[in-house]
Design a protein around this motif. Structure first.
Motif, PDB file in Angstrom:
ATOM      1  N   PHE A 113       0.794  -1.239   0.000  1.00  0.00           N
ATOM      2  CA  PHE A 113       0.000   0.000   0.000  1.00  0.00           C
ATOM      3  C   PHE A 113       0.826   1.288   0.000  1.00  0.00           C
ATOM      4  N   SER A 114       2.098   1.228  -0.267  1.00  0.00           N
ATOM      5  CA  SER A 114       2.911   2.442  -0.254  1.00  0.00           C
ATOM      6  C   SER A 114       2.490   3.406  -1.359  1.00  0.00           C
ATOM      7  N   ARG A 115       2.424   4.686  -1.025  1.00  0.00           N
ATOM      8  CA  ARG A 115       2.160   5.727  -2.013  1.00  0.00           C
ATOM      9  C   ARG A 115       3.382   6.621  -2.187  1.00  0.00           C
ATOM     10  N   ARG A 116       4.426   6.330  -1.447  1.00  0.00           N
ATOM     11  CA  ARG A 116       5.632   7.149  -1.460  1.00  0.00           C
ATOM     12  C   ARG A 116       6.381   6.986  -2.785  1.00  0.00           C
ATOM     13  N   ASN A 117       6.914   8.103  -3.263  1.00  0.00           N
ATOM     14  CA  ASN A 117       7.721   8.124  -4.491  1.00  0.00           C
ATOM     15  C   ASN A 117       6.953   7.693  -5.740  1.00  0.00           C
ATOM     16  N   LEU A 118       5.648   7.895  -5.728  1.00  0.00           N
ATOM     17  CA  LEU A 118       4.854   7.648  -6.933  1.00  0.00           C
ATOM     18  C   LEU A 118       4.627   8.935  -7.720  1.00  0.00           C
ATOM     19  N   LEU A 119       5.059  10.056  -7.166  1.00  0.00           N
ATOM     20  CA  LEU A 119       4.872  11.361  -7.799  1.00  0.00           C
ATOM     21  C   LEU A 119       6.238  12.007  -7.989  1.00  0.00           C
ATOM     22  N   GLY A 120       6.602  12.264  -9.254  1.00  0.00           N
ATOM     23  CA  GLY A 120       7.917  12.812  -9.550  1.00  0.00           C
ATOM     24  C   GLY A 120       7.862  13.999 -10.498  1.00  0.00           C
ATOM     25  N   PHE A 121       8.977  14.696 -10.594  1.00  0.00           N
ATOM     26  CA  PHE A 121       9.072  15.902 -11.400  1.00  0.00           C
ATOM     27  C   PHE A 121      10.356  15.891 -12.225  1.00  0.00           C
ATOM     28  N   GLU A 122      10.431  16.822 -13.165  1.00  0.00           N
ATOM     29  CA  GLU A 122      11.600  17.014 -14.027  1.00  0.00           C
ATOM     30  C   GLU A 122      11.906  15.778 -14.872  1.00  0.00           C
ATOM     31  N   ALA A 123      10.850  15.132 -15.350  1.00  0.00           N
ATOM     32  CA  ALA A 123      11.005  14.032 -16.310  1.00  0.00           C
ATOM     33  C   ALA A 123      11.046  14.656 -17.700  1.00  0.00           C
ATOM     34  N   LEU A 124      12.207  15.133 -18.072  1.00  0.00           N
ATOM     35  CA  LEU A 124      12.338  16.011 -19.237  1.00  0.00           C
ATOM     36  C   LEU A 124      12.063  15.328 -20.569  1.00  0.00           C
ATOM     37  N   ASP A 125      12.084  13.997 -20.601  1.00  0.00           N
ATOM     38  CA  ASP A 125      11.910  13.291 -21.874  1.00  0.00           C
ATOM     39  C   ASP A 125      10.456  12.916 -22.161  1.00  0.00           C
ATOM     40  N   LEU A 126       9.519  13.423 -21.376  1.00  0.00           N
ATOM     41  CA  LEU A 126       8.115  13.068 -21.599  1.00  0.00           C
ATOM     42  C   LEU A 126       7.592  13.671 -22.895  1.00  0.00           C
ATOM     43  N   PRO A 127       6.740  12.933 -23.623  1.00  0.00           N
ATOM     44  CA  PRO A 127       6.130  13.489 -24.836  1.00  0.00           C
ATOM     45  C   PRO A 127       5.054  14.519 -24.518  1.00  0.00           C
ATOM     46  N   GLY A 128       4.533  14.499 -23.296  1.00  0.00           N
ATOM     47  CA  GLY A 128       3.522  15.469 -22.870  1.00  0.00           C
ATOM     48  C   GLY A 128       3.927  16.075 -21.547  1.00  0.00           C
ATOM     49  N   GLY A 129       3.033  16.836 -20.960  1.00  0.00           N
ATOM     50  CA  GLY A 129       3.372  17.517 -19.717  1.00  0.00           C
ATOM     51  C   GLY A 129       3.371  16.622 -18.496  1.00  0.00           C
ATOM     52  N   ILE A 130       2.491  15.608 -18.489  1.00  0.00           N
ATOM     53  CA  ILE A 130       2.345  14.718 -17.334  1.00  0.00           C
ATOM     54  C   ILE A 130       2.161  13.289 -17.843  1.00  0.00           C
ATOM     55  N   ALA A 131       2.837  12.342 -17.224  1.00  0.00           N
ATOM     56  CA  ALA A 131       2.686  10.933 -17.592  1.00  0.00           C
ATOM     57  C   ALA A 131       2.083  10.151 -16.429  1.00  0.00           C
ATOM     58  N   PHE A 132       1.131   9.280 -16.744  1.00  0.00           N
ATOM     59  CA  PHE A 132       0.494   8.396 -15.770  1.00  0.00           C
ATOM     60  C   PHE A 132       0.832   6.966 -16.172  1.00  0.00           C
ATOM     61  N   THR A 133       1.343   6.178 -15.245  1.00  0.00           N
ATOM     62  CA  THR A 133       1.736   4.806 -15.550  1.00  0.00           C
ATOM     63  C   THR A 133       1.085   3.834 -14.578  1.00  0.00           C
ATOM     64  N   ARG A 134       0.382   2.840 -15.116  1.00  0.00           N
ATOM     65  CA  ARG A 134      -0.193   1.785 -14.281  1.00  0.00           C
ATOM     66  C   ARG A 134       0.927   0.891 -13.770  1.00  0.00           C
ATOM     67  N   ARG A 135       0.947   0.652 -12.486  1.00  0.00           N
ATOM     68  CA  ARG A 135       1.998  -0.181 -11.913  1.00  0.00           C
ATOM     69  C   ARG A 135       1.759  -1.669 -12.164  1.00  0.00           C
ATOM     70  N   ASP A 136       0.512  -2.050 -12.450  1.00  0.00           N
ATOM     71  CA  ASP A 136       0.236  -3.469 -12.637  1.00  0.00           C
ATOM     72  C   ASP A 136       0.661  -3.981 -13.998  1.00  0.00           C
ATOM     73  N   ASN A 137       0.526  -3.142 -15.036  1.00  0.00           N
ATOM     74  CA  ASN A 137       0.866  -3.626 -16.376  1.00  0.00           C
ATOM     75  C   ASN A 137       1.827  -2.714 -17.137  1.00  0.00           C
ATOM     76  N   GLY A 138       2.222  -1.610 -16.515  1.00  0.00           N
ATOM     77  CA  GLY A 138       3.200  -0.725 -17.140  1.00  0.00           C
ATOM     78  C   GLY A 138       2.650   0.173 -18.229  1.00  0.00           C
ATOM     79  N   ARG A 139       1.353   0.117 -18.480  1.00  0.00           N
ATOM     80  CA  ARG A 139       0.794   0.960 -19.527  1.00  0.00           C
ATOM     81  C   ARG A 139       0.893   2.425 -19.117  1.00  0.00           C
ATOM     82  N   MET A 140       1.339   3.258 -20.044  1.00  0.00           N
ATOM     83  CA  MET A 140       1.557   4.669 -19.750  1.00  0.00           C
ATOM     84  C   MET A 140       0.831   5.545 -20.747  1.00  0.00           C
TER      85      MET A 140
END
Length: 201
Positions: A113-140
């Protein structure tokens, strides 16, 4: 509490939260978030708060087309630094709904149930402004918000300047708040499904 009536018209976001279910905080772990919850968190209603809410709702619907999104099981990365522009405000709203948190987040129970370190910044290589990734299947999915699609009424700026300069005329204040919240309404209601307001990649 009294809020603008259109708040109630904004579609909600329903999540499943395993931690809430485990601890008995919500029956079956089902938690419903409404736009007013984001307003309460931020302490105000503005295009940024509305945009963050709408973007999150749109992304979650696309990431989980046939099931409830899993709160606490989604990693979120921002291209901008937390202190840059409105990234911090948007992150607060995104974190409210998804459960994603930074270093200060819930550390979990016996490795779960950890929620720590699931929110990050300065991901400069993103194709958009914000990326959401499912932890169960890796879909982003990456999303960008284009608030310029919903322009403010031209009277808004001058009214704002008059109020900031100290004017105390109630009619001016009422005119400003009406125009300000009308733009928020247009973002959330009129453009709620606009693919050019929230673009997904």
């Amino acid at each position: 509490m009294a809020f603008p009536s259109f708040f109630a018209e904004v579609p909600s976001v329903v999540m499943h939260d395993r931690l809430a279910e485990f601890l008995g905080a919500a029956e079956a772990g089902i938690i419903e978030y409404r736009y007013v919850d984001a307003v309460k968190l931020a302490g105000h209603s503005c295009p940024t708060v509305a945009g963050a809410y709408l973007l999150t709702r749109r992304v979650l619907a696309a990431l989980y087309p046939d099931e409830l999104p899993e709160r606490g099981e989604i990693e979120v990365s921002f291209r901008d630094a937390q202190e840059e522009g409105v990234a911090g405000v948007m992150a607060a709203v995104v974190g409210l709904i998804t459960g994603a948190a930074g270093i200060g987040g819930f550390k979990g129970i016996a490795g779960q149930f950890s929620r720590r370190n699931l929110l990050g910044f300065e991901a400069l290589d993103l194709p958009g402004g914000i990326a959401f990734t499912r932890r169960d299947n890796g879909r982003m999915l990456s999303a960008s918000l284009h608030l310029e699609r919903v322009t403010p009424d031209p009277r808004t700026g001058p009214l704002l300047q008059r109020l900031l300069a100290g004017e105390r005329d109630p009619a001016v204040a009422e005119a400003f708040t009406s125009l300000w919240q009308d733009r928020v309404r247009r973002i959330l209601i009129d453009h709620g499904d606009d693919p050019e307001l929230v673009s997904l990649a």
